[in-house]
Design a protein around this motif. Structure first.
Motif, PDB file in Angstrom:
ATOM      1  N   LYS A  34       0.829  -1.208   0.000  1.00  0.00           N
ATOM      2  CA  LYS A  34       0.000   0.000   0.000  1.00  0.00           C
ATOM      3  C   LYS A  34       0.862   1.257   0.000  1.00  0.00           C
ATOM      4  CE  LYS A  34      -3.951  -2.155   2.260  1.00  0.00           C
ATOM      5  NZ  LYS A  34      -4.721  -2.259   3.510  1.00  0.00           N
ATOM      6  N   SER A  35       2.026   1.218   0.678  1.00  0.00           N
ATOM      7  CA  SER A  35       2.908   2.390   0.681  1.00  0.00           C
ATOM      8  C   SER A  35       3.494   2.615  -0.713  1.00  0.00           C
ATOM      9  CB  SER A  35       4.001   2.257   1.740  1.00  0.00           C
ATOM     10  OG  SER A  35       4.960   1.290   1.389  1.00  0.00           O
ATOM     11  N   LEU A  36       3.816   1.540  -1.429  1.00  0.00           N
ATOM     12  CA  LEU A  36       4.292   1.670  -2.811  1.00  0.00           C
ATOM     13  C   LEU A  36       3.196   2.276  -3.689  1.00  0.00           C
ATOM     14  CD1 LEU A  36       5.989  -1.819  -3.236  1.00  0.00           C
ATOM     15  CD2 LEU A  36       7.189   0.371  -3.279  1.00  0.00           C
ATOM     16  N   GLN A  37       1.971   1.787  -3.486  1.00  0.00           N
ATOM     17  CA  GLN A  37       0.838   2.272  -4.275  1.00  0.00           C
ATOM     18  C   GLN A  37       0.551   3.748  -3.972  1.00  0.00           C
ATOM     19  OE1 GLN A  37      -2.984   0.452  -3.447  1.00  0.00           O
ATOM     20  NE2 GLN A  37      -3.487   0.506  -5.627  1.00  0.00           N
ATOM     21  N   LYS A  38       0.542   4.090  -2.697  1.00  0.00           N
ATOM     22  CA  LYS A  38       0.259   5.466  -2.292  1.00  0.00           C
ATOM     23  C   LYS A  38       1.310   6.431  -2.847  1.00  0.00           C
ATOM     24  CE  LYS A  38      -0.616   8.336   1.748  1.00  0.00           C
ATOM     25  NZ  LYS A  38      -0.650   8.410   3.195  1.00  0.00           N
ATOM     26  N   ALA A  39       2.550   5.995  -2.935  1.00  0.00           N
ATOM     27  CA  ALA A  39       3.626   6.827  -3.472  1.00  0.00           C
ATOM     28  C   ALA A  39       3.558   6.933  -5.000  1.00  0.00           C
ATOM     29  CB  ALA A  39       4.982   6.272  -3.049  1.00  0.00           C
ATOM     30  N   GLY A  40       2.720   6.115  -5.619  1.00  0.00           N
ATOM     31  CA  GLY A  40       2.562   6.164  -7.066  1.00  0.00           C
ATOM     32  C   GLY A  40       3.666   5.483  -7.846  1.00  0.00           C
ATOM     33  N   VAL A  41       4.425   4.591  -7.206  1.00  0.00           N
ATOM     34  CA  VAL A  41       5.535   3.931  -7.895  1.00  0.00           C
ATOM     35  C   VAL A  41       5.235   2.486  -8.292  1.00  0.00           C
ATOM     36  CG1 VAL A  41       7.245   5.413  -6.778  1.00  0.00           C
ATOM     37  CG2 VAL A  41       6.720   3.193  -5.775  1.00  0.00           C
ATOM     38  N   LEU A  42       4.174   1.899  -7.748  1.00  0.00           N
ATOM     39  CA  LEU A  42       3.875   0.491  -7.988  1.00  0.00           C
ATOM     40  C   LEU A  42       3.213   0.289  -9.346  1.00  0.00           C
ATOM     41  CD1 LEU A  42       3.833  -2.405  -6.853  1.00  0.00           C
ATOM     42  CD2 LEU A  42       1.594  -1.871  -5.868  1.00  0.00           C
ATOM     43  N   LEU A  43       3.792  -0.576 -10.172  1.00  0.00           N
ATOM     44  CA  LEU A  43       3.209  -0.935 -11.469  1.00  0.00           C
ATOM     45  C   LEU A  43       2.615  -2.334 -11.449  1.00  0.00           C
ATOM     46  CD1 LEU A  43       5.934   0.444 -13.911  1.00  0.00           C
ATOM     47  CD2 LEU A  43       3.799   1.552 -13.193  1.00  0.00           C
ATOM     48  N   ALA A  44       3.268  -3.258 -10.745  1.00  0.00           N
ATOM     49  CA  ALA A  44       2.797  -4.649 -10.709  1.00  0.00           C
ATOM     50  C   ALA A  44       3.449  -5.360  -9.538  1.00  0.00           C
ATOM     51  CB  ALA A  44       3.147  -5.370 -12.010  1.00  0.00           C
ATOM     52  N   LEU A  45       2.824  -6.421  -9.081  1.00  0.00           N
ATOM     53  CA  LEU A  45       3.406  -7.272  -8.056  1.00  0.00           C
ATOM     54  C   LEU A  45       2.718  -8.628  -8.093  1.00  0.00           C
ATOM     55  CD1 LEU A  45       2.027  -6.616  -4.508  1.00  0.00           C
ATOM     56  CD2 LEU A  45       1.003  -5.588  -6.501  1.00  0.00           C
ATOM     57  N   ASP A  46       3.439  -9.637  -7.719  1.00  0.00           N
ATOM     58  CA  ASP A  46       2.889 -10.991  -7.620  1.00  0.00           C
ATOM     59  C   ASP A  46       3.796 -11.848  -6.773  1.00  0.00           C
ATOM     60  OD1 ASP A  46       0.392 -11.470  -9.123  1.00  0.00           O
ATOM     61  OD2 ASP A  46       1.551 -10.741 -10.834  1.00  0.00           O
ATOM     62  N   GLY A  47       3.192 -12.841  -6.131  1.00  0.00           N
ATOM     63  CA  GLY A  47       3.934 -13.896  -5.467  1.00  0.00           C
ATOM     64  C   GLY A  47       3.892 -15.120  -6.365  1.00  0.00           C
ATOM     65  N   LEU A  48       4.872 -15.976  -6.210  1.00  0.00           N
ATOM     66  CA  LEU A  48       4.954 -17.173  -7.043  1.00  0.00           C
ATOM     67  C   LEU A  48       4.816 -18.433  -6.196  1.00  0.00           C
ATOM     68  CD1 LEU A  48       7.996 -16.079  -9.221  1.00  0.00           C
ATOM     69  CD2 LEU A  48       5.574 -15.969  -9.832  1.00  0.00           C
ATOM     70  N   PHE A  49       4.186 -19.441  -6.779  1.00  0.00           N
ATOM     71  CA  PHE A  49       4.128 -20.745  -6.127  1.00  0.00           C
ATOM     72  C   PHE A  49       5.554 -21.279  -5.979  1.00  0.00           C
ATOM     73  CE2 PHE A  49      -0.302 -20.600  -7.205  1.00  0.00           C
ATOM     74  CZ  PHE A  49      -0.922 -21.439  -6.290  1.00  0.00           C
ATOM     75  N   PRO A  50       5.778 -22.202  -5.043  1.00  0.00           N
ATOM     76  CA  PRO A  50       7.125 -22.755  -4.850  1.00  0.00           C
ATOM     77  C   PRO A  50       7.639 -23.485  -6.096  1.00  0.00           C
ATOM     78  CG  PRO A  50       5.690 -23.333  -3.016  1.00  0.00           C
ATOM     79  CD  PRO A  50       4.815 -22.724  -4.068  1.00  0.00           C
ATOM     80  N   PRO A  51       8.944 -23.607  -6.217  1.00  0.00           N
ATOM     81  CA  PRO A  51       9.539 -24.305  -7.358  1.00  0.00           C
ATOM     82  C   PRO A  51       9.061 -25.749  -7.505  1.00  0.00           C
ATOM     83  CG  PRO A  51      11.218 -23.134  -6.134  1.00  0.00           C
ATOM     84  CD  PRO A  51       9.955 -23.043  -5.334  1.00  0.00           C
TER      85      PRO A  51
END
Length: 140
Positions: A34-51
């Motif tokens: 949320k801090s990244l989003q509020k600062a206007g710098v966030l374009l994308a994010l995701d977590g990945l399943f384990p290898p």
């Protein structure tokens, strides 16, 4: 400038297919997101399943060979990422330093190539790239 902040969590290379983070860890990470989003710098994010749920495709002499996870030789694996747009490498590093990571976890910060970073002949070979889904490099 766009940067990818790559999360390399220790031990994730051996995580079970159904591994999930704790509620507390997710809550802390959401505050950061949320801090990244509020600062206007966030374009994308995701977590990945384990290898252990993934596959690797290796190429030799034009032939593809598929190996299913887990990958015993892996020492570091990617657990997730953010893509941010900031003014400099230093600013990207400052954002990465604020992430609520656990002991021995790593965030690798890498600048994303923009199409105009390449020589003119390479840019010409990539004509139509900007029309591909999520291809933002040509637009940036």
């Amino acid at each position: 400038m766009r940067f990818m902040m790559i999360v390399i969590p220790k031990g994730y290379e051996k995580a079970a297919p159904d591994a999930v983070p704790s509620v507390e860890d997710v809550a802390r990470m959401m505050e950061y997101n949320k801090s990244l989003q509020k600062a206007g710098v966030l374009l994308a994010l995701d977590g990945l399943f384990p290898p252990s749920t993934g596959a690797r495709i290796a190429y030799t002499d034009g032939k593809a060979t598929v190996t299913d996870g887990p990958f015993p030789e892996a020492k570091e694996v990617i657990g997730g990422y953010w893509i941010i747009q900031v003014r400099s490498r230093e600013e990207a590093i400052e954002w990465a330093k604020r992430a609520p990571m656990s002991n021995n976890e790593i965030i690798e910060v890498r600048q994303i190539h923009e199409l105009n970073d390449y020589p003119e002949d390479v840019q010409k070979a990539a004509e139509g790239y900007a029309d591909l889904p999520n291809a933002t490099a040509a637009r940036a």
